[in-house]
Motif scaffolding. Structure first.
Motif, PDB file in Angstrom:
ATOM      1  N   HIS A  10       3.607   6.895  -6.925  1.00 56.24           N
ATOM      2  CA  HIS A  10       3.627   8.014  -5.975  1.00 56.24           C
ATOM      3  C   HIS A  10       3.982   9.318  -6.684  1.00 56.24           C
ATOM      4  O   HIS A  10       4.643   9.329  -7.723  1.00 56.24           O
ATOM      5  CB  HIS A  10       4.628   7.751  -4.850  1.00 56.24           C
ATOM      6  CG  HIS A  10       6.045   7.656  -5.333  1.00 56.24           C
ATOM      7  ND1 HIS A  10       6.815   8.771  -5.609  1.00 56.24           N
ATOM      8  CD2 HIS A  10       6.822   6.590  -5.605  1.00 56.24           C
ATOM      9  CE1 HIS A  10       8.000   8.386  -6.015  1.00 56.24           C
ATOM     10  NE2 HIS A  10       8.035   7.063  -6.037  1.00 56.24           N
ATOM     11  N   PRO A  60       3.890   0.865   2.091  1.00 54.22           N
ATOM     12  CA  PRO A  60       3.910   1.577   3.371  1.00 54.22           C
ATOM     13  C   PRO A  60       4.857   2.777   3.429  1.00 54.22           C
ATOM     14  O   PRO A  60       4.963   3.419   4.480  1.00 54.22           O
ATOM     15  CB  PRO A  60       4.335   0.493   4.368  1.00 54.22           C
ATOM     16  CG  PRO A  60       5.053  -0.521   3.574  1.00 54.22           C
ATOM     17  CD  PRO A  60       4.471  -0.487   2.198  1.00 54.22           C
ATOM     18  N   ARG A  62       6.287   6.611   3.049  1.00 59.78           N
ATOM     19  CA  ARG A  62       5.588   7.892   3.241  1.00 59.78           C
ATOM     20  C   ARG A  62       5.082   8.474   1.925  1.00 59.78           C
ATOM     21  O   ARG A  62       3.970   9.005   1.865  1.00 59.78           O
ATOM     22  CB  ARG A  62       6.510   8.918   3.920  1.00 59.78           C
ATOM     23  CG  ARG A  62       6.690   8.703   5.390  1.00 59.78           C
ATOM     24  CD  ARG A  62       7.274   9.916   6.109  1.00 59.78           C
ATOM     25  NE  ARG A  62       8.325  10.621   5.426  1.00 59.78           N
ATOM     26  CZ  ARG A  62       9.626  10.527   5.704  1.00 59.78           C
ATOM     27  NH1 ARG A  62      10.044   9.724   6.667  1.00 59.78           N
ATOM     28  NH2 ARG A  62      10.513  11.231   5.036  1.00 59.78           N
ATOM     29  N   THR A  64       4.161   7.026  -0.819  1.00 60.97           N
ATOM     30  CA  THR A  64       3.001   6.333  -1.373  1.00 60.97           C
ATOM     31  C   THR A  64       1.769   6.531  -0.490  1.00 60.97           C
ATOM     32  O   THR A  64       0.656   6.656  -0.997  1.00 60.97           O
ATOM     33  CB  THR A  64       3.299   4.827  -1.558  1.00 60.97           C
ATOM     34  OG1 THR A  64       3.949   4.326  -0.389  1.00 60.97           O
ATOM     35  CG2 THR A  64       4.179   4.594  -2.768  1.00 60.97           C
ATOM     36  N   ARG A  65       1.981   6.575   0.811  1.00 63.91           N
ATOM     37  CA  ARG A  65       0.838   6.793   1.705  1.00 63.91           C
ATOM     38  C   ARG A  65       0.236   8.182   1.491  1.00 63.91           C
ATOM     39  O   ARG A  65      -0.987   8.325   1.414  1.00 63.91           O
ATOM     40  CB  ARG A  65       1.252   6.589   3.166  1.00 63.91           C
ATOM     41  CG  ARG A  65       1.544   5.120   3.502  1.00 63.91           C
ATOM     42  CD  ARG A  65       1.611   4.840   5.002  1.00 63.91           C
ATOM     43  NE  ARG A  65       2.047   5.946   5.815  1.00 63.91           N
ATOM     44  CZ  ARG A  65       3.306   6.149   6.233  1.00 63.91           C
ATOM     45  NH1 ARG A  65       4.260   5.302   5.898  1.00 63.91           N
ATOM     46  NH2 ARG A  65       3.600   7.174   6.992  1.00 63.91           N
ATOM     47  N   GLU A  66       1.086   9.209   1.404  1.00 62.75           N
ATOM     48  CA  GLU A  66       0.532  10.551   1.176  1.00 62.75           C
ATOM     49  C   GLU A  66      -0.167  10.618  -0.175  1.00 62.75           C
ATOM     50  O   GLU A  66      -1.235  11.225  -0.306  1.00 62.75           O
ATOM     51  CB  GLU A  66       1.607  11.645   1.259  1.00 62.75           C
ATOM     52  CG  GLU A  66       0.982  13.018   1.075  1.00 62.75           C
ATOM     53  CD  GLU A  66       1.940  14.188   1.207  1.00 62.75           C
ATOM     54  OE1 GLU A  66       1.475  15.333   0.994  1.00 62.75           O
ATOM     55  OE2 GLU A  66       3.127  13.982   1.516  1.00 62.75           O
ATOM     56  N   GLU A  69      -3.548   8.941   0.204  1.00 61.28           N
ATOM     57  CA  GLU A  69      -4.478   9.753   0.985  1.00 61.28           C
ATOM     58  C   GLU A  69      -4.994  10.933   0.169  1.00 61.28           C
ATOM     59  O   GLU A  69      -6.185  11.281   0.250  1.00 61.28           O
ATOM     60  CB  GLU A  69      -3.811  10.192   2.285  1.00 61.28           C
ATOM     61  CG  GLU A  69      -3.637   8.997   3.225  1.00 61.28           C
ATOM     62  CD  GLU A  69      -2.687   9.222   4.384  1.00 61.28           C
ATOM     63  OE1 GLU A  69      -2.336  10.385   4.682  1.00 61.28           O
ATOM     64  OE2 GLU A  69      -2.281   8.206   5.010  1.00 61.28           O
ATOM     65  N   GLU A  80      -7.792   8.111   5.088  1.00 56.42           N
ATOM     66  CA  GLU A  80      -7.019   7.071   5.777  1.00 56.42           C
ATOM     67  C   GLU A  80      -7.593   5.672   5.618  1.00 56.42           C
ATOM     68  O   GLU A  80      -7.037   4.709   6.153  1.00 56.42           O
ATOM     69  CB  GLU A  80      -6.919   7.389   7.281  1.00 56.42           C
ATOM     70  CG  GLU A  80      -6.228   8.693   7.604  1.00 56.42           C
ATOM     71  CD  GLU A  80      -7.179   9.889   7.513  1.00 56.42           C
ATOM     72  OE1 GLU A  80      -8.418   9.699   7.497  1.00 56.42           O
ATOM     73  OE2 GLU A  80      -6.672  11.019   7.436  1.00 56.42           O
ATOM     74  N   THR A  84      -1.959  -1.046   3.795  1.00 60.04           N
ATOM     75  CA  THR A  84      -0.631  -1.082   3.192  1.00 60.04           C
ATOM     76  C   THR A  84      -0.168  -2.536   3.092  1.00 60.04           C
ATOM     77  O   THR A  84      -0.655  -3.398   3.812  1.00 60.04           O
ATOM     78  CB  THR A  84       0.402  -0.273   4.001  1.00 60.04           C
ATOM     79  OG1 THR A  84       0.516  -0.832   5.305  1.00 60.04           O
ATOM     80  CG2 THR A  84       0.016   1.201   4.076  1.00 60.04           C
TER      81      THR A  84
END
Length: 195
Positions: A10, A60, A62, A64-66, A69, A80, A84
């Motif tokens: 990340h 999951p 935040r 790593t998700r951002e 994306e 999207e 995850t």
């Protein structure tokens, strides 16, 4: 032999800058972290184009998700459209989470000495604390089940476990491994390379 996998840590967070133990605290990436994610997405686009046939998976959290994306957007893919997996969350630092080592030592001198001696096997205090070895045992089933080319956005601890599993890197070395946030790690033919 595992399939082709690209790992990305990340992007930078404020807690990375401050030297705070993030673990499973849900923090956001900084502007520099966004730049790192965009850069890694452009690098992946050069390497694999639109990634036909690739699985995209992230922790999951935040941060790593951002990152995922932004990576996908930089590749020209729908941001999207990934999944995850909870097994990819960072090691839990127990009661130490959110603190710096300076703060921990100020509160209780000598409290971090045991971790310095065995960073891989040390379990931080608190019911949820995990060692890197415990993290490896959580990540291993996910890693061993990989069947197709994959892009994975995870954490420094997760990537350290990959070095243990793939290269049999000694625990002491793996625990101290620097894991950059502005590079892509490729696993191909049983070999790991930073790109």
């Amino acid at each position: 032999m595992s399939p082709l996998v690209y790992f990305i840590r990340h992007g930078q967070t404020d807690w990375n800058i401050e030297g705070r133990l993030q673990g499973q605290a849900d923090t956001d990436i900084t502007e520099r972290g966004r730049w790192q994610a965009d850069r890694n997405g452009r690098k992946l686009a050069e390497l694999i184009g639109r990634a036909e046939g690739f699985d995209f998976v992230a922790s999951p959290m935040r941060r790593t998700r951002e990152t995922m994306e932004r990576v996908r957007a930089a590749m020209g893919l729908p941001p999207e459209d990934y999944r995850t997996d909870a097994r990819l969350v960072e090691v839990h630092f127990g009661d130490w989470q959110g603190h710096t080592f300076v703060e921990l030592e100020a509160r209780r001198p000598g409290s971090t000495a045991a971790r310095s001696k065995d960073k891989w096997g040390f379990v931080p205090p608190g019911a949820q604390g995990e060692s890197y070895q415990m993290l490896l045992e959580r990540v291993r089933p996910w890693f061993e089940a990989l069947e197709r080319p994959t892009v994975c956005v995870a954490h420094g601890g997760v990537i350290r476990t990959v070095f243990r599993m793939v290269e049999d890197m000694p625990p002491r070395q793996a625990a101290r491994l620097e894991v950059p946030q502005d590079k892509v790690l490729r696993l191909a033919d049983g070999q790991l390379d930073w790109l």
